[in-house]
Scaffold this motif. Structure first.
Motif, PDB file in Angstrom:
ATOM      1  N   ILE A  28      20.469  15.148   1.443  1.00  0.00           N
ATOM      2  CA  ILE A  28      19.685  16.370   1.612  1.00  0.00           C
ATOM      3  C   ILE A  28      20.221  17.185   2.780  1.00  0.00           C
ATOM      4  O   ILE A  28      20.366  18.413   2.703  1.00  0.00           O
ATOM      5  N   GLU A  51      17.942  20.732   0.399  1.00  0.00           N
ATOM      6  CA  GLU A  51      16.824  20.098  -0.287  1.00  0.00           C
ATOM      7  C   GLU A  51      16.646  20.598  -1.717  1.00  0.00           C
ATOM      8  O   GLU A  51      16.171  19.855  -2.580  1.00  0.00           O
ATOM      9  N   VAL A  89      19.034  18.390  -4.055  1.00  0.00           N
ATOM     10  CA  VAL A  89      18.776  16.949  -4.105  1.00  0.00           C
ATOM     11  C   VAL A  89      17.359  16.658  -4.583  1.00  0.00           C
ATOM     12  O   VAL A  89      17.151  15.796  -5.444  1.00  0.00           O
ATOM     13  N   VAL A  90      16.371  17.379  -4.051  1.00  0.00           N
ATOM     14  CA  VAL A  90      14.996  17.121  -4.479  1.00  0.00           C
ATOM     15  C   VAL A  90      14.795  17.523  -5.940  1.00  0.00           C
ATOM     16  O   VAL A  90      14.117  16.819  -6.705  1.00  0.00           O
ATOM     17  N   ALA A 131      13.614  10.752  -2.380  1.00  0.00           N
ATOM     18  CA  ALA A 131      14.102  12.032  -1.846  1.00  0.00           C
ATOM     19  C   ALA A 131      12.980  13.004  -1.526  1.00  0.00           C
ATOM     20  O   ALA A 131      13.176  13.951  -0.750  1.00  0.00           O
ATOM     21  N   GLY A 139      12.943  15.469   1.902  1.00  0.00           N
ATOM     22  CA  GLY A 139      13.283  16.828   1.488  1.00  0.00           C
ATOM     23  C   GLY A 139      12.178  17.819   1.779  1.00  0.00           C
ATOM     24  O   GLY A 139      12.419  18.918   2.297  1.00  0.00           O
ATOM     25  N   GLU A 148      17.197  27.935  -0.378  1.00  0.00           N
ATOM     26  CA  GLU A 148      17.757  27.477   0.879  1.00  0.00           C
ATOM     27  C   GLU A 148      17.943  28.667   1.810  1.00  0.00           C
ATOM     28  O   GLU A 148      18.032  29.809   1.376  1.00  0.00           O
ATOM     29  N   ALA A 170      16.483  15.423   7.565  1.00  0.00           N
ATOM     30  CA  ALA A 170      16.064  14.572   6.455  1.00  0.00           C
ATOM     31  C   ALA A 170      16.479  13.125   6.674  1.00  0.00           C
ATOM     32  O   ALA A 170      15.740  12.202   6.335  1.00  0.00           O
TER      33      ALA A 170
END
Length: 414
Positions: free
Chosen positions: A83, A88, A91-92, A129, A133, A202, A357
Motif C-alpha cells: 500500500i 491504497e 491495493v485495497v 489490506a 489502507g 490518490e 500503512a
C-alpha cells in the motif's frame, strides 16, 4: 503501479483544509470497511451452519475462523508495504475483489471442509489490506483537527458491519442455505471494491513516488525513536487482549457467574457491542476537540476506565439487579470497544511519511497474535483457578501499561 490522479498536483493533507472531497474520502473509507466487515466478520456467524452442513465438530468448523485470522497475520505487513509503495486505491481495491472471489469460490466449489478452509485462507489474506489502507487514507487526507472524528467513524464501521452480517447472513443461511449467505458476502465485498475504485483518488504525493516504504528492520528502528510509539503499542496489545477476551467470555461469565442464563446474557452482550459504536466516534472526537495534543493521555484514561469497569463487573455477586449489570456492560462496551481509534491514529501518526500503512500493519499484526491467544489463556485460567484470577490476568497489564501514558508530554501534530 500507482493509480492515476485527476489532480496530480494536489497534496492531500494541505488540500484537506478547504477541500470538501475529504468527506467523500471518509464516506468511501466507512463504506469499504463496512463491506469488509460484513464479509470477514460474517465468517464467525456462519460457523454453526458449516458445522451442520459438513457434519463436523464445532472445533473443526471453527477452523474457518482460525485459518482466516492466521492468513491475516501472515500477509498483513507485506500488504501494508505494498500500500505504501503503490497506493491504497490499487491495493485495497484488489484486496476487496480478492475477498469477493474467496467467498464466491466457497459458495460455488466448497463441498467439504478442506476446500472451505482454502477459501477462508484467501479471504483472510486479502482482508488484511483493509485496515492499513483505510487508516493511511484518513491520515493522508485529513488535517489533525479532523483525524480523530474521521478515524472514529471509520472504525465504527467494524461493529456496524458485524451487525449487518448478524442480521443478514443467518436469515439467508436458514432459508436458502449457507451458499446463499456466502454469495451475499461476495456481493457486498464486490460492491465495496467498486465503490473504492470509483470514488477514491490518490493524492499527487503517491503519484510522484516521493517516499518509498522502509524495510522491516529500518521501520522498527525509525518508529522506535518516537518516544510514545512503544508505550502506545504495549498498551494497544494489552487492550486487544482485553477486548477480544471480553468478547469471547463475557456471555459465559454473566450467564454462569451471575446466574442470568445464556439468552439474557447474550442480549446484554449485544447492548455492550452497540455501545461500542458511538464510543468509537465520540471518544476520538472528544480527544481532538477538548484535549488537543493529548491523544496519548486520552488513550491511557480510556483504557483505565475500561479496566475499572471490568473490575466492577468481576466483583458483582449473584443476585445483582439487572439494571446495574446492564449499566456496567454499557460502560465496558463504550470504553472497551471505543478505545481502538485513539490507539490506531496514534500509531499512524508515529509512522514515517512513506511507511504509514506498513507501520499500522506491523502494530496490527502483533495485536492479532494476542487476540488469538488471549481468549485461550483466559479460559485455561478459569478452568484451573477461577474467574477472579482470570480477570486479574486480563486487567493488570492494562493498568500497568496505561500509567506511563498519563505522564507523557502533549504532542503537537503539524
Amino acid at each position: 503501479m500507482a493509480s492515476a490522479d485527476p489532480l496530480p498536483s494536489r497534496s492531500p493533507v494541505s488540500a484537506a483544509r478547504a477541500d470538501p472531497y475529504i468527506w467523500t474520502v471518509l464516506a468511501v473509507a466507512v463504506a469499504t470497511q463496512t463491506a469488509g466487515s460484513v464479509a470477514a466478520q460474517g465468517i464467525y456467524i456462519l460457523v454453526p451452519f458449516w458445522r451442520e452442513a459438513f457434519g463436523v465438530s464445532l472445533a473443526s468448523a471453527s477452523l474457518a475462523v482460525t485459518v482466516m485470522n492466521g492468513a491475516q497475520i501472515v500477509t498483513m505487513f507485506a500488504l501494508g508495504r505494498a500500500i505504501d509503495r503503490h497506493g491504497e486505491r490499487t491495493v485495497v481495491g484488489l484486496a476487496m475483489l480478492g475477498m469477493a472471489l474467496a467467498l464466491a469460490g466457497a459458495a460455488a466449489f466448497a463441498e467439504g471442509l478442506p476446500a472451505l478452509l482454502l477459501c477462508m485462507a484467501f479471504l483472510g489474506g486479502t482482508y488484511a489490506a483493509v485496515q492499513p489502507g483505510g487508516t493511511r487514507a484518513i491520515l493522508r487526507w485529513f488535517p489533525p483537527r479532523h483525524r480523530g472524528l474521521a478515524t472514529g467513524f471509520r472504525q465504527a464501521a467494524v461493529p456496524f458491519g458485524t451487525m449487518i452480517a448478524a442480521g443478514l447472513l443467518p436469515f439467508l443461511a436458514v432459508h436458502h442455505g449457507w451458499h446463499a449467505a456466502a454469495w451475499a458476502g461476495a456481493g457486498v465485498s464486490l460492491l465495496g471494491a467498486g465503490l473504492f475504485w470509483c470514488f477514491y483518488r490518490e493524492g499527487g504525493e503517491v503519484a510522484a513516488k516521493a517516499d518509498q516504504p522502509l524495510s522491516p528492520r529500518a521501520l522498527v528502528r525509525v518508529v522506535g525513536r518516537e518516544p510514545t510509539f512503544w508505550p502506545v503499542l504495549r498498551l494497544g496489545i494489552a487492550m486487544c487482549a482485553f477486548q477480544f477476551t471480553f468478547t469471547a467470555h463475557v456471555i459465559g461469565f454473566v450467564a454462569e457467574g451471575l446466574g442470568l442464563g445464556m439468552v439474557l446474557a447474550a442480549s446484554l452482550f449485544a447492548g455492550a457491542q452497540l455501545a461500542g459504536i458511538p464510543g468509537r466516534v465520540l471518544l476520538p472526537w472528544a480527544s481532538d476537540r477538548f484535549l488537543s495534543g493529548r491523544r496519548v493521555q486520552s488513550f491511557g484514561v480510556v483504557s483505565l476506565l475500561s479496566a475499572g469497569a471490568a473490575v466492577a463487573l468481576a466483583a458483582l455477586p449473584i443476585g445483582t439487579p439487572l439494571p446495574a449489570i446492564a449499566a456496567i456492560l454499557v460502560v465496558l462496551g463504550f470504553f472497551g470497544i471505543g478505545w481502538f481509534p485513539l490507539y490506531l491514529l496514534q500509531i499512524a501518526e508515529c509512522a514515517p511519511k512513506g511507511s504509514i500503512a506498513a507501520t499500522v500493519a506491523f502494530a496490527t499484526t502483533l495485536c492479532m497474535v494476542v487476540m488469538a491467544l488471549g481468549p485461550l489463556l483466559f479460559g485455561l485460567v478459569v478452568d484451573h483457578v477461577g474467574y477472579s484470577a482470570a480477570w486479574a490476568m486480563l486487567v493488570l497489564p492494562v493498568v500497568a501499561m496505561s500509567l506511563p501514558l498519563l505522564r507523557s508530554r502533549p504532542r503537537i501534530i503539524a
